[in-house]
Design an enzyme around this catalytic site. Structure first.
Site, PDB file in Angstrom:
ATOM      1  N   CYS A 103       0.824  -1.218   0.000  1.00 49.95           N
ATOM      2  CA  CYS A 103       0.000   0.000   0.000  1.00 49.95           C
ATOM      3  C   CYS A 103       0.844   1.249   0.000  1.00 49.95           C
ATOM      4  O   CYS A 103       1.849   1.322   0.713  1.00 49.95           O
ATOM      5  CB  CYS A 103      -0.845   0.088   1.262  1.00 49.95           C
ATOM      6  SG  CYS A 103      -2.019  -1.220   1.435  1.00 49.95           S
TER       7      CYS A 103
ATOM      8  N   ARG B  90     -12.474   1.375  -6.209  1.00 47.90           N
ATOM      9  CA  ARG B  90     -11.909   0.947  -4.920  1.00 47.90           C
ATOM     10  C   ARG B  90     -11.236   2.121  -4.213  1.00 47.90           C
ATOM     11  O   ARG B  90     -11.101   2.157  -3.008  1.00 47.90           O
ATOM     12  CB  ARG B  90     -10.897  -0.190  -5.134  1.00 47.90           C
ATOM     13  CG  ARG B  90     -10.580  -0.925  -3.847  1.00 47.90           C
ATOM     14  CD  ARG B  90      -9.656  -2.103  -4.035  1.00 47.90           C
ATOM     15  NE  ARG B  90      -9.590  -2.848  -2.794  1.00 47.90           N
ATOM     16  CZ  ARG B  90      -8.813  -2.506  -1.769  1.00 47.90           C
ATOM     17  NH1 ARG B  90      -8.019  -1.468  -1.858  1.00 47.90           N
ATOM     18  NH2 ARG B  90      -8.854  -3.211  -0.654  1.00 47.90           N
TER      19      ARG B  90
HETATM   20  P1  XMP Z   1      -0.747  -6.923   3.375  1.00 49.17           P
HETATM   21  O1  XMP Z   1       0.020  -6.202   4.442  1.00 49.17           O
HETATM   22  O2  XMP Z   1      -1.163  -8.264   3.780  1.00 49.17           O
HETATM   23  O3  XMP Z   1      -2.081  -6.061   3.169  1.00 49.17           O
HETATM   24  O4  XMP Z   1       0.012  -6.881   2.082  1.00 49.17           O
HETATM   25  C1  XMP Z   1      -3.122  -6.506   2.350  1.00 49.17           C
HETATM   26  C2  XMP Z   1      -4.286  -5.521   2.422  1.00 49.17           C
HETATM   27  O5  XMP Z   1      -3.924  -4.258   1.837  1.00 49.17           O
HETATM   28  C3  XMP Z   1      -5.070  -3.651   1.239  1.00 49.17           C
HETATM   29  N1  XMP Z   1      -4.698  -3.298  -0.134  1.00 49.17           N
HETATM   30  C4  XMP Z   1      -4.264  -2.092  -0.504  1.00 49.17           C
HETATM   31  N2  XMP Z   1      -4.174  -0.939   0.190  1.00 49.17           N
HETATM   32  N3  XMP Z   1      -3.294   0.129  -1.733  1.00 49.17           N
HETATM   33  C5  XMP Z   1      -3.697   0.193  -0.448  1.00 49.17           C
HETATM   34  O6  XMP Z   1      -3.620   1.261   0.164  1.00 49.17           O
HETATM   35  C6  XMP Z   1      -3.356  -0.998  -2.490  1.00 49.17           C
HETATM   36  O7  XMP Z   1      -2.967  -1.004  -3.645  1.00 49.17           O
HETATM   37  C7  XMP Z   1      -3.887  -2.157  -1.838  1.00 49.17           C
HETATM   38  N4  XMP Z   1      -4.142  -3.395  -2.287  1.00 49.17           N
HETATM   39  C8  XMP Z   1      -4.631  -4.082  -1.203  1.00 49.17           C
HETATM   40  C9  XMP Z   1      -6.210  -4.649   1.335  1.00 49.17           C
HETATM   41  O8  XMP Z   1      -7.038  -4.255   2.386  1.00 49.17           O
HETATM   42  C10 XMP Z   1      -5.484  -5.959   1.612  1.00 49.17           C
HETATM   43  O9  XMP Z   1      -6.297  -6.881   2.308  1.00 49.17           O
END
Ligand code: XMP
Length: 489
Positions: free
Chosen positions: A317, A416
């Protein structure tokens, strides 16, 4: 003298995250075998409080099946057409179910060619033969297909099928079914009621091996979760497809980076009335957002089962860096957990993203989570979508944020993030190490969680919520990690 802005900087709460805290050891009066890792999500019981993220490099049908078989849940992503979403949830719902309900049947007067076509196209190896009254009169399997092309073309099923069908009655146990299948050396066992009507089919492949921890719906099928946009689909074609998807999905997870938005909330209210499945809403990051959703919005109460929290903490993220706004998962969990206590203790709380080590799991439960969600732990597994690549001799897989340029070019998930925003990416795409199958990853996470619970003196996820934790100083954090070593030999 005004102190308004200075107070904004100095007197606000510390936005703490996993590495900032440690759980204090507690008294343990139970043995390791008594640790209970199960948790509730609405009316469903999960033997493992672990969920894989709805991301296109994490959860498609293979991951969802594996997560559910081992006691957790995989949430299918939505970065694809409704047709593909329907295909994924159908596969999950039908997988490994002890009893197949929608059994393929054929009439005894049909041609063998038709049965052969069905077998090839539905990927099945046997078809139950039912007469005009819909009563079972035989079974036709791949082994019954005649050798000569002419017989396949014009031969009738009734001349090649097995007429003495070995069957079982409705309500029989798994053990009874296994015994009959073994004694008869058959692969398939039709379930036939006392009037001769077909009630289902049991296959050897689906009976063994057994997965005693599997997450199941009320009918014994694997539990299925899927991401859902909060926007009500415009075309009747999309609405019809979504209604069809609804038949296979148990829990929809509203899937936006920030759910505390009027349009998203209104869209979700409409969707909840249109669909029959349960809903988890998210993501949110504050007490105020949770309070608002629980007190000011008219969601269908009995199907609003949980809140998913955390904003900007995910390993891929960049939301917080790109926008300056965020609510790290530990902080968001503690805030929303308090609101849930105050307004609706029946709701489940899912702490989403930012987990780096198994030891982060107990910390999330200690501040009020019921379940945790991760993409990072699962993106490098065998079951995640995508291929295994090699970089400098190491096996890797691609893991990308849903807000990355690469994921957003599909066009399916523009809602999203902030709709209309085209230039600003909120995630990255990169490689993670290949780590083998999901079972291995879950075993490590399970041990980290269970051992943490034993040290903390908590025998269950609910007991974890009562343990004490504190903020660790920066020096303390350094000491918590490995230090003062000469190096590797
Ligand atoms: P981890 O730490 O497991 O987190 O890699 C996964 C969670 O991150 C969210 N998610 C995102 N958040 N930009 C964001 O700000 C993104 O591109 C993104 N893609 C996923 C989502 O809640 C996921 O479960």
């Amino acid at each position: 003298m005004s102190e308004y802005y200075r107070n904004k900087v100095h007197s606000n709460e510390l936005i703490a995250t996993f590495d900032d805290v440690l759980i204090l050891p507690g008294f343990t009066d139970f043995s390791p075998s008594q640790v209970d890792l199960s948790s509730k999500l609405g009316k469903y019981n999960l033997n493992l409080p672990i969920i894989s993220s709805a991301m296109d490099t994490v959860t498609e049908e293979n991951m969802a099946i594996s997560m559910a078989l081992h006691g957790g849940l995989g949430v299918l992503h939505r970065n694809c057409s409704y047709e593909r979403q329907l295909e994924m949830c159908r596969i999950v719902k039908r997988a490994r179910s002890f009893v197949i309900d929608d059994v393929a049947t054929i009439n005894p007067n049909a041609k063998v060619a038709k049965a052969k076509f069905m077998m090839e196209n539905y990927n099945i190896s046997g078809i139950v033969v039912t007469n005009d009254e819909k009563k079972v009169c035989g079974i036709f399997t791949k082994r019954d297909i005649p050798f000569f092309e002419q017989d396949i073309k014009s031969g009738a099923i009734k001349d090649y099928m097995t007429k003495d069908v070995i069957s079982i009655t409705p309500g029989a146990s798994r053990e009874e079914a296994l015994k009959i299948l073994y004694d008869s050396r058959k692969e398939k066992l039709p379930i036939i009621d006392e009037d001769g009507f077909l009630k289902g089919l049991i296959t050897k492949k689906d009976l063994a091996p057994e997965f005693p921890l599997a997450s199941k719906d009320e009918e014994g099928h694997l539990l299925c979760g899927m991401a859902l946009s909060p926007r009500f689909p415009e075309s009747s074609h999309s609405q019809n497809l979504l209604k069809e998807i609804d038949k296979y999905v148990d829990i929809f997870f509203i899937d936006v980076a920030d759910f505390f938005k009027k349009d998203d909330i209104e869209g979700t209210v409409k969707l909840m009335k249109f669909l029959d499945s349960d809903f988890v809403l998210g993501n949110i990051g504050t007490y105020q957002a949770a309070e608002y959703l629980m007190t000011k919005v008219d969601f269908v109460e009995e199907r609003f089962i949980g809140l998913k929290v955390g904003m900007g903490s995910g390993s891929i993220c960049t939301t917080s860096q790109q926008t300056g706004v965020g609510a790290p998962t530990l902080f968001a969990t503690a805030h929303v957990a308090d609101a849930i206590q105050d307004y609706n203790p029946h709701l489940s709380l899912i702490a989403d993203g930012g987990f780096k080590n198994p030891g982060d799991l107990p910390k999330a439960f200690a501040v009020g989570a019921d379940l945790m969600m991760s993409g990072h732990f699962f993106a490098g597994t065998e079951e995640s979508p995508g291929f295994i690549d090699t970089i400098a001799g190491r096996k890797v897989k691609v893991y990308r944020g849903m807000g990355s340029k690469e994921a957003r070019t599909s066009g399916y998930i523009s809602d999203r993030y902030v709709e209309g925003s085209k230039m600003l990416t909120e995630g990255v795409s990169n490689y993670v190490p290949y780590v083998g199958d999901v079972l291995g990853v879950l075993a490590t996470l399970k041990e980290g969680l269970a051992n943490g619970m034993i040290y903390a003196g908590a025998g269950s996820i609910n007991d974890m919520k009562k343990v004490t934790l504190g903020i660790v100083s920066v020096v303390g954090q350094r000491e918590t990690a490995t230090h003062d070593l000469i190096g590797k030999y």
